[in-house]
Design an enzyme around this catalytic site. Structure first.
Site, PDB file in Angstrom:
ATOM      1  N   PHE A 127      -9.893  43.104   5.262  1.00 21.88           N
ATOM      2  CA  PHE A 127      -9.671  43.735   3.962  1.00 21.88           C
ATOM      3  C   PHE A 127      -9.924  45.234   4.056  1.00 21.88           C
ATOM      4  CE2 PHE A 127     -13.598  44.978   1.835  1.00 21.88           C
ATOM      5  CZ  PHE A 127     -14.553  44.411   2.665  1.00 21.88           C
ATOM      6  N   GLU A 131     -11.249  54.680   2.744  1.00 20.35           N
ATOM      7  CA  GLU A 131     -10.330  55.691   3.284  1.00 20.35           C
ATOM      8  C   GLU A 131     -11.178  56.779   3.938  1.00 20.35           C
ATOM      9  OE1 GLU A 131      -7.717  56.947   0.109  1.00 20.35           O
ATOM     10  OE2 GLU A 131      -6.829  54.935  -0.055  1.00 20.35           O
ATOM     11  N   THR A 162     -12.752  46.371   9.517  1.00 22.39           N
ATOM     12  CA  THR A 162     -13.302  45.387  10.445  1.00 22.39           C
ATOM     13  C   THR A 162     -12.186  44.383  10.747  1.00 22.39           C
ATOM     14  OG1 THR A 162     -15.463  45.679   9.459  1.00 22.39           O
ATOM     15  CG2 THR A 162     -15.145  43.689  10.768  1.00 22.39           C
ATOM     16  N   GLY A 355     -42.770  47.654  23.350  1.00 21.70           N
ATOM     17  CA  GLY A 355     -43.171  48.864  24.073  1.00 21.70           C
ATOM     18  C   GLY A 355     -41.958  49.510  24.732  1.00 21.70           C
ATOM     19  N   GLU A 379     -20.402  46.764   2.893  1.00 23.00           N
ATOM     20  CA  GLU A 379     -20.339  46.112   1.565  1.00 23.00           C
ATOM     21  C   GLU A 379     -21.183  46.859   0.533  1.00 23.00           C
ATOM     22  OE1 GLU A 379     -18.276  43.566   1.500  1.00 23.00           O
ATOM     23  OE2 GLU A 379     -18.266  42.979   3.604  1.00 23.00           O
TER      24      GLU A 379
HETATM   25  C1  LIG Z   1     -18.792  49.304  11.063  1.00 23.54           C
HETATM   26  C2  LIG Z   1     -18.212  49.408   9.702  1.00 23.54           C
HETATM   27  C3  LIG Z   1     -17.320  48.459   9.246  1.00 23.54           C
HETATM   28  C4  LIG Z   1     -16.716  48.584   7.993  1.00 23.54           C
HETATM   29  N1  LIG Z   1     -15.784  47.660   7.587  1.00 23.54           N
HETATM   30  C5  LIG Z   1     -15.079  47.881   6.448  1.00 23.54           C
HETATM   31  C6  LIG Z   1     -13.994  47.027   6.076  1.00 23.54           C
HETATM   32  O1  LIG Z   1     -13.698  46.027   6.744  1.00 23.54           O
HETATM   33  N2  LIG Z   1     -13.249  47.347   4.979  1.00 23.54           N
HETATM   34  C7  LIG Z   1     -13.535  48.432   4.198  1.00 23.54           C
HETATM   35  O2  LIG Z   1     -12.835  48.652   3.219  1.00 23.54           O
HETATM   36  N3  LIG Z   1     -14.588  49.237   4.508  1.00 23.54           N
HETATM   37  C8  LIG Z   1     -15.356  48.996   5.604  1.00 23.54           C
HETATM   38  N4  LIG Z   1     -16.403  49.822   5.936  1.00 23.54           N
HETATM   39  C9  LIG Z   1     -16.676  50.992   5.106  1.00 23.54           C
HETATM   40  C10 LIG Z   1     -17.952  50.859   4.311  1.00 23.54           C
HETATM   41  O3  LIG Z   1     -17.773  49.969   3.245  1.00 23.54           O
HETATM   42  C11 LIG Z   1     -18.324  52.283   3.843  1.00 23.54           C
HETATM   43  O4  LIG Z   1     -18.703  53.025   4.990  1.00 23.54           O
HETATM   44  C12 LIG Z   1     -19.441  52.260   2.824  1.00 23.54           C
HETATM   45  O5  LIG Z   1     -19.002  51.710   1.616  1.00 23.54           O
HETATM   46  C13 LIG Z   1     -20.002  53.670   2.573  1.00 23.54           C
HETATM   47  O6  LIG Z   1     -18.972  54.557   2.307  1.00 23.54           O
HETATM   48  P1  LIG Z   1     -18.887  55.962   3.073  1.00 23.54           P
HETATM   49  O7  LIG Z   1     -19.089  55.704   4.513  1.00 23.54           O
HETATM   50  O8  LIG Z   1     -17.639  56.638   2.649  1.00 23.54           O
HETATM   51  O9  LIG Z   1     -20.131  56.769   2.558  1.00 23.54           O
HETATM   52  P2  LIG Z   1     -20.137  57.667   1.212  1.00 23.54           P
HETATM   53  O10 LIG Z   1     -19.581  56.914   0.068  1.00 23.54           O
HETATM   54  O11 LIG Z   1     -19.546  58.991   1.532  1.00 23.54           O
HETATM   55  O12 LIG Z   1     -21.714  57.839   1.001  1.00 23.54           O
HETATM   56  C14 LIG Z   1     -22.507  58.747   1.794  1.00 23.54           C
HETATM   57  C15 LIG Z   1     -23.949  58.658   1.314  1.00 23.54           C
HETATM   58  O13 LIG Z   1     -24.030  59.045  -0.068  1.00 23.54           O
HETATM   59  C16 LIG Z   1     -24.618  57.993  -0.845  1.00 23.54           C
HETATM   60  N5  LIG Z   1     -23.968  57.956  -2.148  1.00 23.54           N
HETATM   61  C17 LIG Z   1     -22.652  57.886  -2.436  1.00 23.54           C
HETATM   62  N6  LIG Z   1     -22.451  57.887  -3.751  1.00 23.54           N
HETATM   63  C18 LIG Z   1     -23.672  57.953  -4.346  1.00 23.54           C
HETATM   64  C19 LIG Z   1     -24.140  57.985  -5.691  1.00 23.54           C
HETATM   65  N7  LIG Z   1     -23.296  57.896  -6.738  1.00 23.54           N
HETATM   66  N8  LIG Z   1     -25.465  58.072  -5.905  1.00 23.54           N
HETATM   67  C20 LIG Z   1     -26.352  58.138  -4.863  1.00 23.54           C
HETATM   68  N9  LIG Z   1     -25.972  58.112  -3.562  1.00 23.54           N
HETATM   69  C21 LIG Z   1     -24.656  58.010  -3.309  1.00 23.54           C
HETATM   70  C22 LIG Z   1     -24.358  56.729  -0.051  1.00 23.54           C
HETATM   71  O14 LIG Z   1     -25.279  55.705  -0.390  1.00 23.54           O
HETATM   72  C23 LIG Z   1     -24.534  57.229   1.374  1.00 23.54           C
HETATM   73  O15 LIG Z   1     -25.884  57.295   1.683  1.00 23.54           O
HETATM   74  C24 LIG Z   1     -17.060  49.681   7.166  1.00 23.54           C
HETATM   75  C25 LIG Z   1     -18.004  50.632   7.608  1.00 23.54           C
HETATM   76  C26 LIG Z   1     -18.577  50.501   8.857  1.00 23.54           C
HETATM   77  C27 LIG Z   1     -19.557  51.539   9.325  1.00 23.54           C
END
Ligand SMILES: Cc1cc2nc3c(=O)[nH]c(=O)nc-3n(C[C@H](O)[C@H](O)[C@H](O)COP(=O)(O)OP(=O)(O)OC[C@H]3O[C@@H](n4cnc5c(N)ncnc54)[C@H](O)[C@@H]3O)c2cc1C
Length: 401
Positions: A127, A131, A162, A355, A379
């Site tokens: 899924f 972006e 994923t 350790g 998630e």
């Molecule tokens: C190995 C891996 C597998 C993945 N697989 C999938 C997949 O199969 N499908 C898919 O769609 N996505 C997938 N993801 C994406 C994943 O869901 C996102 O990385 C995640 O939701 C965080 O989004 P971001 O990386 O854009 O971080 P950002 O949204 O840019 O957030 C950056 C930081 O800001 C914080 N933050 C953001 N908004 C707020 C707010 N309003 N208030 C306070 N703090 C905030 C966040 O908690 C985080 O600490 C995957 C990610 C990884 C690393």
């Protein structure tokens, strides 16, 4: 380990499934996991074994060839598998989310077409919401689906899929302006498209490219990719549920059950870390006795085991709530938040107990140490879980003054 993370009230079938999965994990996953992980190698044989066990169809209804099991059974299986190797649970999890979304929201034709082959593991799901410019803020999605006769034309770039390479059916969330004029709320102008494709990398269908695997610090073996849509044409009958504008809700429904499963993964990884820590602590001697006999180490073990128990109980509670037909976003958010944070802490403690050897690739804890952080992100991050929990609490405890 048999004392911790027990689940009361399971029926005979659930107990039998779990015992079969645990046996499979002990014999087929744990002995090879670290070697495959270090090579970033896809666990083909393990996946074949999971297919034979019927795990790809665990929650798919029996009428479509699945086992028709509950979310609880599924989550407990995920916990067992993650105890062996977290990446393997990742291979099933996106498949499970797509199958769940089809079951809940698909048209009859979509269910008939995909669910029987998904139950066999012949069609494998991924899924895609994230972006390059967004993950937490799903409302900012910019990929677009535009109607053109009996088809939709999709354009945009997706990130972090994923199973992006190994899957053959991707549920892709796009903005769709058809029927939703400019100014429509973002969550009402999104559509989930069911995109069929060949497995592999490169151009896997005209207009659809899956570049190579993203190189990650952990969660190796399972492929994580980008997805590029360049005038990708999708027939109108591949809009999930047959109507546009429902994609946001459909995806959030899928992610909600996905959260229980990320919690279950955290439980499984934490259990394995505890097993490794408690075993090592009884073998390593310092100052004339096993380190387990030093109170500081015993306290660590006590804290670790308590966290394993607490996370398991919350995960089971969230799964049971969903199975009872009740809304479980509060419980799923809490379980995901707690289990992922505790997992990171339990893994860190097991690492410290090892350790210097914990830093060596010869020891399994090194792999777990690189895997646990992914659960803090996938998630929905901890901050996003807390936003969901906080909002729900204010609904439940509305000030009546
Ligand atoms: C190995 C891996 C597998 C993945 N697989 C999938 C997949 O199969 N499908 C898919 O769609 N996505 C997938 N993801 C994406 C994943 O869901 C996102 O990385 C995640 O939701 C965080 O989004 P971001 O990386 O854009 O971080 P950002 O949204 O840019 O957030 C950056 C930081 O800001 C914080 N933050 C953001 N908004 C707020 C707010 N309003 N208030 C306070 N703090 C905030 C966040 O908690 C985080 O600490 C995957 C990610 C990884 C690393």
């Amino acid at each position: 380990m048999t004392r911790l993370a027990q689940t009361a009230g399971l029926n005979d079938i659930q107990r039998e499934i779990l015992s079969t999965v645990r046996d499979f994990v002990d014999k087929e996953i744990i002995p090879v996991a670290t070697r495959l992980e270090h090579r970033d190698e896809y666990p083909t044989e393990i996946v074949e074994g999971l297919k034979e066990l019927g795990l790809f169809g665990l929650m798919i209804p029996e009428e479509y060839g699945g086992l028709g099991e509950s979310l609880l059974t599924y989550a407990l299986c995920v916990e067992e598998i993650a105890r062996g190797w977290m990446s393997v649970s990742g291979i099933i999890n996106t498949h499970f989310i797509v199958a769940y979304m089809l079951k809940q929201h698909g048209t009859q034709e979509q269910k008939d077409t995909f669910l029987p082959r998904m139950a066999l593991g012949e069609v494998r799901g991924a899924f895609s919401m994230s972006e390059p410019a967004l993950g937490s803020d799903v409302s900012a999605i910019s990929s677009k689906g535009v109607k053109d006769g009996d088809e939709y034309v999709l354009n945009g770039q997706k990130m972090w899929l994923t199973n992006g390479g190994t899957s053959t059916l991707v549920a892709v969330l796009c903005r769709s302006d058809e029927g939703h004029p400019e100014g429509t709320a973002p969550h009402k102008s999104m559509t989930t498209f069911l995109v069929e494709k060949e497995p592999g990398f490169g151009e896997v269908r005209p207009g659809l490219t899956i570049p190579g695997k993203i190189d990650k610090m952990g969660y190796k073996g399972v492929d994580t990719t980008e997805l590029i849509m360049d005038d990708l044409r999708i027939p109108a009958n591949r809009v999930l549920g047959g109507a546009t504008g429902r994609g946001f809700y459909q995806m959030m429904d899928g992610v909600e059950v996905g959260r229980v499963n990320v919690a279950a993964r955290g439980c499984g990884v934490a259990q394995r870390a505890f097993e490794l820590g408690v075993s090592y602590a009884q073998q390593r001697h310092t100052f004339g006795k096993p380190i387990a006999q030093h109170q500081a180490i015993q306290f660590k073990l006590a804290e670790m085991a308590t966290k394993v128990e607490a996370a398991h109980a919350m995960m089971v509670n969230a799964a049971r709530k969903k199975d009872s037909g009740e809304r479980n976003d509060l419980e799923a958010g809490m379980a995901k938040y707690l289990a992922s944070e505790y997992c990171k802490e339990v893994v860190e403690d097991a690492f410290r107990i090892h350790g210097g050897y914990g830093f060596s690739k010869e020891y399994e804890i090194e792999r777990l140490y690189r895997e646990a952080p992914m659960l803090l992100i996938g998630e929905g991050t901890a901050e996003i879980q807390k936003m969901i929990i906080g909002r729900r609490l204010l609904e439940e405890y509305r000030f009546q003054g």
